[in-house]
Design a protein around this motif. Structure first.
Motif, short mmCIF file in Angstrom:
data_model
loop_
_atom_site.label_atom_id
_atom_site.label_comp_id
_atom_site.label_asym_id
_atom_site.label_seq_id
_atom_site.Cartn_x
_atom_site.Cartn_y
_atom_site.Cartn_z
N GLU A 192 0.78 -1.21 -0.04
CA GLU A 192 0.15 -0.07 0.13
C GLU A 192 0.90 1.23 0.01
N ARG A 243 1.07 3.98 -3.19
CA ARG A 243 0.79 5.43 -2.98
C ARG A 243 1.98 6.39 -3.19
N TYR A 276 1.62 6.46 -7.07
CA TYR A 276 0.48 7.27 -7.43
C TYR A 276 0.85 8.66 -7.41
N LEU A 277 1.66 9.11 -6.31
CA LEU A 277 2.07 10.60 -6.08
C LEU A 277 3.05 11.07 -7.20
N TYR A 336 -2.80 3.18 -10.63
CA TYR A 336 -2.26 2.52 -9.19
C TYR A 336 -3.27 2.93 -8.16
N ALA A 337 -4.19 3.94 -8.44
CA ALA A 337 -5.15 4.06 -7.31
C ALA A 337 -6.28 2.81 -7.49
N ALA A 347 -4.86 -0.06 -5.75
CA ALA A 347 -4.67 0.18 -4.36
C ALA A 347 -6.27 -0.04 -3.70
N LEU A 396 -8.55 2.28 2.13
CA LEU A 396 -7.55 3.45 2.08
C LEU A 396 -8.33 4.69 1.68
N TRP A 432 -7.28 7.96 0.55
CA TRP A 432 -6.77 8.33 -0.73
C TRP A 432 -7.10 7.53 -2.07
N ALA A 433 -7.10 6.16 -1.80
CA ALA A 433 -7.29 5.40 -3.33
C ALA A 433 -8.56 5.35 -3.50
#
Length: 535
Positions: free
Chosen positions: A154, A158, A161-162, A176-177, A180, A187, A189-190
């Motif tokens: 995880e 992240r 993804y960033l 990626y999101a 996840a 999660l 953010w995901a």
């Protein structure tokens, strides 16, 4: 604590046993190899317990000697590991503070004391140090290693993804999101990123399904989940309005059940009901939304519910909304516009001025300028109201991340954020100290309003024009009027003969200077013509 209680219970039991034996005296006889051994019972019990304790002590000592090499090795290994974790902690703190040099130093020390397969946080420390130094390729490699490790998957996703967001690789960031979110839907953010990506692609069903999973996993609270679900339902209803009005109606009404005053859902529901000729139901629904949120788009939809209504009927419907929310700016402006369409200028002016007294903003003054244009046609009064509108604050609009839209959108076109649009005044005016006299007031604007200019009568317009001499006090120019074909221009001297009337010659314009009078043509301008001069 539990061990202490067990120890106390054992001591109490042992003491109780010895006291029980002491209260019941007796002898113990033992014959061994023809010899008779006799002793008291309590002494025999004490010897037995002492013998057991001695055996335990001897066994502990033998075990200590047997395991001493392993214990020594474990001691030094634990000490080395503690030093490694201390270096790792110092490195993470240095990376958070932006000290790349110390973070690199602590990462190298940690890797020498702890193996990377035993502690995956070493990859995180090295990735953070690489990001601080601007080595993004090395950081991505570390994040990929963490993404392949089940313990740090995880965290690695992240980081990837960033990095994809930083590079503008939106498709990679979406993958990626979503990966996840599929593996760990809890999660935030995901789940939020996947929700926004699916909304941008118009996959409203998948977005609603993901939102339900977030709500079930308690990732978002109930109020936020209901609000976002209403936004998604309203967006799906707007897309289905042309092809499936019944489905759009159901989605919009479901959104209104979640958020009772959600204006976009109410508008879509009203349009769908209008197409099904359910005008009364749509009007009732719009009235309910108007009570809680008097929005101008709700008012326009209500006033124009029937396409065949006359302007008088629309004025009555606007007045009905005003009775529901009296002394409201939107209701007053809506009535003023309907009265202007019905050519009821007195009511339109009164309502617009009342709205400007409550909120002196741009729309109220522009409406007053439209009333002046329709009623009097006085350019001076129109310019006066338009000048007030330039100074006034702007009307509220749909604004998201500094972007002003003509209609509501489910996502921000700037950041892609869900439910970003708000109905508010755009921030386009410079904030600063208010100068004296800069605050708008409708009463002051009415006092400074120029009077209505009287239009020239028909007889004056049809009368032949004659030269006019301006007084020097008025500081005006003299206008020289050319003779018309119907009547010759009067002469300054009565005795001088009139020149013969001839057709004017058409002369092409070759683009001379506008302030160049040119050469005087004596044939076209005879000397007998009289010029009136001020100086």
């Amino acid at each position: 604590m539990i061990r202490l209680i067990i120890f106390a219970i054992l001591v109490l039991a042992l003491g109780y046993g010895f006291s029980w034996l002491a209260d019941r005296p007796g002898d113990l006889s033992l014959v061994w190899e023809g010899q008779l051994y006799r002793t008291r019972l309590i002494v025999a019990a004490a010897i037995l317990i002492a013998l057991i304790a001695a055996v335990m002590i001897v066994w502990w000592f033998i075990r200590l000697i047997w395991t001493s090499p392993h214990s020594v090795t474990r001691y030094f290994r634990a000490r080395k590991r503690d030093r490694g974790y201390q270096a790792l902690s110092t490195g993470l703190i240095a990376a958070g503070a932006g000290n790349a040099l110390l973070a690199r130093k602590m990462a190298a020390r940690t890797r020498g004391l702890i193996r990377a397969d035993q502690e995956p946080l070493i990859n995180l420390l090295e990735a953070q140090a690489a990001l601080i130094e601007g080595k993004h390729d090395e950081a991505r490699q570390k994040f990929e290693l963490m993404a392949n490790d089940p313990e740090t998957r995880e965290l690695g996703l992240r980081g990837l993804y960033l990095e994809a967001k930083r590079l503008g690789a939106h498709e990679a960031a979406r993958q990626y999101a979503e990966k996840a979110a599929d593996q760990a839907p809890y999660l935030p953010w995901a789940a939020q990123a996947t929700l926004e990506y699916r909304s941008q692609a118009g996959r409203w069903d998948d977005a609603i399904k993901l939102l339900d999973q977030q709500k079930a996993a308690h990732v978002v609270d109930k109020t936020t989940a209901n609000r976002q679900r209403a936004v998604l339902l309203a967006a799906r209803a707007d897309d289905r309005l042309e092809s499936d009005p019944a489905g759009a109606r159901d989605d919009a009404l479901a959104a209104l059940k979640l958020v009772a005053d959600f204006v976009p859902a109410a508008l879509v529901a009203a349009k769908a009901l209008f197409r099904e000729d359910k005008v009364r139901k749509a009007a009732s629904m719009l009235e309910q939304v108007w009570k809680s949120h008097p929005h101008p788009e709700i008012g326009r939809a209500y006033v124009r519910a029937r396409s065949g209504d006359s302007v008088t009927d629309r004025l009555k419907r606007a007045e009905r909304l005003e009775t529901i929310r009296p002394n409201n700016v939107e209701a007053l402006l809506l009535t003023a516009k309907a009265a202007l369409d019905a050519t009821d200028f007195g009511k339109a002016r009164a309502k617009a001025e009342a709205a400007a007294r409550i909120d002196a903003r741009e729309g109220a003054f522009l409406l007053l300028a439209d009333i002046e244009e329709a009623e009097t046609g006085d350019q001076g009064r129109m310019r006066h109201w338009m000048a007030q509108a330039l100074r006034a604050p702007r009307d509220p609009a749909w604004v998201a991340d500094g972007f002003v839209s003509e209609k509501w959108l489910p996502l921000s076109p700037v950041t892609g954020r869900l439910d970003a649009f708000e109905w508010k005044a755009p921030f386009d005016q410079v904030e600063g100290p208010v100068e004296e006299g800069s605050v708008l007031s409708i009463d002051a604007a009415l006092k400074s309003l120029p009077p209505v200019r009287e239009a020239p009568s028909a007889t004056m317009a049809d009368a032949p024009s004659s030269p006019k001499v301006a007084s020097p006090a008025t500081n005006a120019y003299v206008m020289e009027l050319e003779p018309t074909a119907a009547k010759p221009a009067p002469s300054a001297s009565a005795a001088s003969p009139q020149p013969a009337q001839r057709e004017p010659e058409l002369r092409p314009f070759f683009g001379g200077a506008p302030d160049d009078p040119g050469v005087k043509n004596m044939k076209l301008e005879p000397e007998s013509k009289t010029r009136l001069r001020l100086f």
